[in-house]
Every structure is written in C-alpha cells, then in structure tokens.
Enzyme design. Structure first.
Site, PDB file in Angstrom:
ATOM      1  N   ASP A 189      53.684 -51.310  26.568  1.00  0.00           N
ATOM      2  CA  ASP A 189      54.825 -51.862  27.302  1.00  0.00           C
ATOM      3  C   ASP A 189      54.646 -53.349  27.587  1.00  0.00           C
ATOM      4  O   ASP A 189      55.400 -53.950  28.346  1.00  0.00           O
ATOM      5  CB  ASP A 189      55.006 -51.084  28.611  1.00  0.00           C
ATOM      6  CG  ASP A 189      56.303 -51.413  29.326  1.00  0.00           C
ATOM      7  OD1 ASP A 189      57.349 -51.529  28.655  1.00  0.00           O
ATOM      8  OD2 ASP A 189      56.285 -51.549  30.572  1.00  0.00           O
ATOM      9  N   SER A 207      62.563 -52.448  31.459  1.00  0.00           N
ATOM     10  CA  SER A 207      62.517 -51.409  30.438  1.00  0.00           C
ATOM     11  C   SER A 207      63.396 -50.237  30.868  1.00  0.00           C
ATOM     12  O   SER A 207      63.408 -49.840  32.035  1.00  0.00           O
ATOM     13  CB  SER A 207      61.084 -50.916  30.238  1.00  0.00           C
ATOM     14  OG  SER A 207      60.223 -51.977  29.905  1.00  0.00           O
ATOM     15  N   GLN A 257      61.324 -49.433  22.040  1.00  0.00           N
ATOM     16  CA  GLN A 257      61.720 -49.643  23.423  1.00  0.00           C
ATOM     17  C   GLN A 257      63.126 -50.220  23.476  1.00  0.00           C
ATOM     18  O   GLN A 257      63.524 -51.017  22.621  1.00  0.00           O
ATOM     19  CB  GLN A 257      60.763 -50.573  24.165  1.00  0.00           C
ATOM     20  CG  GLN A 257      61.102 -50.682  25.662  1.00  0.00           C
ATOM     21  CD  GLN A 257      60.057 -51.413  26.468  1.00  0.00           C
ATOM     22  OE1 GLN A 257      60.307 -52.492  26.974  1.00  0.00           O
ATOM     23  NE2 GLN A 257      58.879 -50.822  26.607  1.00  0.00           N
TER      24      GLN A 257
END
Length: 273
Positions: A189, A207, A257
């Site tokens: 991430d 996110s 993502q």
C-alpha cells in the site's frame, strides 16, 4: 477487558505487525503511537493477514487477499480483528477479517490460503529495465518502519513519490512464509501508481480497495522491485496495478488498488506516503 496499550516510539517492523490473541478468532494489534496521524493501510492489511493466517491448518500459505478501507483509522488506538472461518477444504482455506476501532468497522478483508504445490512455472512478462539496488540513491518512506528503499529512474521524474522502487526489510525476518507475505502486504500500500497520471491539478487520495495475489514465496529481507502502473481514472477514482519482483526478474506478487483521485481542496497539502 481493557484495550489500553502503552505507546511505542520506535518499534521494529516485527513489533508493528504482531497481533495478540484475545479469544478464539479475536485478535488485536499491539503497537500504538502517541501521535495524531492516521493508521497506515498497509499496516492494518498486514496485521489482518497475520491474524487470519494463524487460524488456518499448518502448511497453507496466503495466495490472495481482497480488502476494503471503509473508515479512517487512528494510529494511537489498537485495532480489533474478528476472523470468520468461511471454509477449510482439502487444499484451500478461506477467511474473512473485520477490523474495528471504537466499535466501528474500519476495514474488511477476504483472504485465501492454499497448500503449496510444485507445478508449471513460467514467467511471461520481462523484468523492467532498471538498475539493481546497490548503487541507487536511498529513499525514505515516512512512517514505514524497518524498511529500506532505493530509487531507479522514474517514468515521471518530477513526481512527489516514486512509482518504481526497490525495497526490503532492514531487519532479518524469521523463516516464516506467512510473515514474509505480511511484510509484502505492508509494503503493497506504499506510494501510488497514480503519480504518473498526466493531470497536475488532481492527486491520489485515500485508498478505497486493494488486492494482492501471491504467486511465489519470497524473502522480504532481500530486495524486491515494486513497479506501480496507472491504468485508468474516472468518476473521482484512479485505478493502478503493480508487480513485485525478485532481482532475477521473477514475479512474486501482483497487486491492484483503487483510490480517490480528486482536485485538492484549497490550502490542502499532499499526504506523505
């Protein structure tokens, strides 16, 4: 039962990822910080995977995870993880993880674990043409603990964060494939592939959802190359994919993502990733 924990100023990566078992299928994070910043998404995802992995039969390794970030978390508070054992088959185990703070769900994950099998093994995509990590400049990702990074040339040299970088744990990790998969998740991430989108008036934000597929075991105290590539932007969201490779070019994981992608508010500053 008290959930109060003493803040830690300088944890190692292993300290940060550790979770303690409170009851069957109930875990909580151990490290909290006496600072007001937000909970890093890679941290909660890695902790959730570690907790889920402790409930599966021995010998089953993570092969995929899919998660949603539902609310912002606080780094100064512990996170509770509730595990649901959806299925244990002959070769695969499925788990769902719900992460909570202050009684609110902040994050959910579906994770699958499988018995490792020798089978056909082909690398079909060539390694990006980048220098190895040894002679490259260092890069410090703020608030990533026990992590080293090196920067090869970027697709867009003027971006505030890299979309391509070498990374590894700065401390030796145990010989546990689950721990190494969790460290990879912790890194997954980091930064964003959306920095290469050609629209300087907009920026990547929080996110929304995130997925990782683990193709092959890898040691995360050795160098891996993360390569994040933007794919599309629409409706206030940006989507990117990424690969994680060993120095020999073999892909150990793939990630995707989707994040908010909006024009910053007046006076807002770029978040530090």
């Amino acid at each position: 039962m008290s959930l109060e924990l003493a803040p830690i100023t300088s944890p190692t990566l292993l300290d940060l990822l550790e979770v303690e078992q409170l009851d069957r299928d109930i875990y909580r994070s151990i490290v909290v910080f006496d600072e007001p910043f937000a909970l890093y998404g890679g941290q909660v995802a890695a902790q959730a995977l570690l907790a889920a992995g402790r409930t599966v039969p021995e010998g089953r390794l993570p092969h995929s995870l899919h998660c949603y970030y539902l609310r912002g978390g606080a780094a100064a508070k512990p996170v509770l993880f509730r595990i649901d054992r959806d299925r244990d088959g002959r070769s695969y185990s499925a788990r769902r993880v719900t992460a909570l703070q202050d009684g609110e769900v902040i994050f959910t994950m579906s994770a699958s674990f499988a018995v490792f099998r020798d089978s056909a093994d082909h690398e079909l995509e060539p390694m990006p043409d980048v220098p190895g990590p040894d002679d490259l400049p260092e890069w410090e990702f703020e608030r990533l603990w026990s992590t080293q990074a090196r920067l090869p040339p970027q697709r867009t040299p003027t971006t505030p964060w890299p979309s391509r970088f070498w990374a590894r744990s700065a401390i030796e990790l145990p010989d546990s494939p689950l721990v190494h998969a969790c460290v990879l998740t912790y890194l997954s991430d980091t930064s964003t592939g959306l920095v290469d989108v050609p629209d300087g008036a907009y920026s990547a934000g929080a996110s929304l959802d995130h997925a990782v597929w683990f193709h092959r075991p890898a040691r995360l105290d050795d160098w891996v190359l993360m390569d994040l590539v933007p794919r599309t932007v629409a409706a206030g969201r940006g989507f990117y994919t990424g690969t994680v490779r060993r120095p020999d070019g073999v892909t150990v994981a793939t990630l995707t993502q989707e994040s908010l992608f909006r024009e910053p508010r007046a006076g807002a500053t770029l978040p530090k990733i």
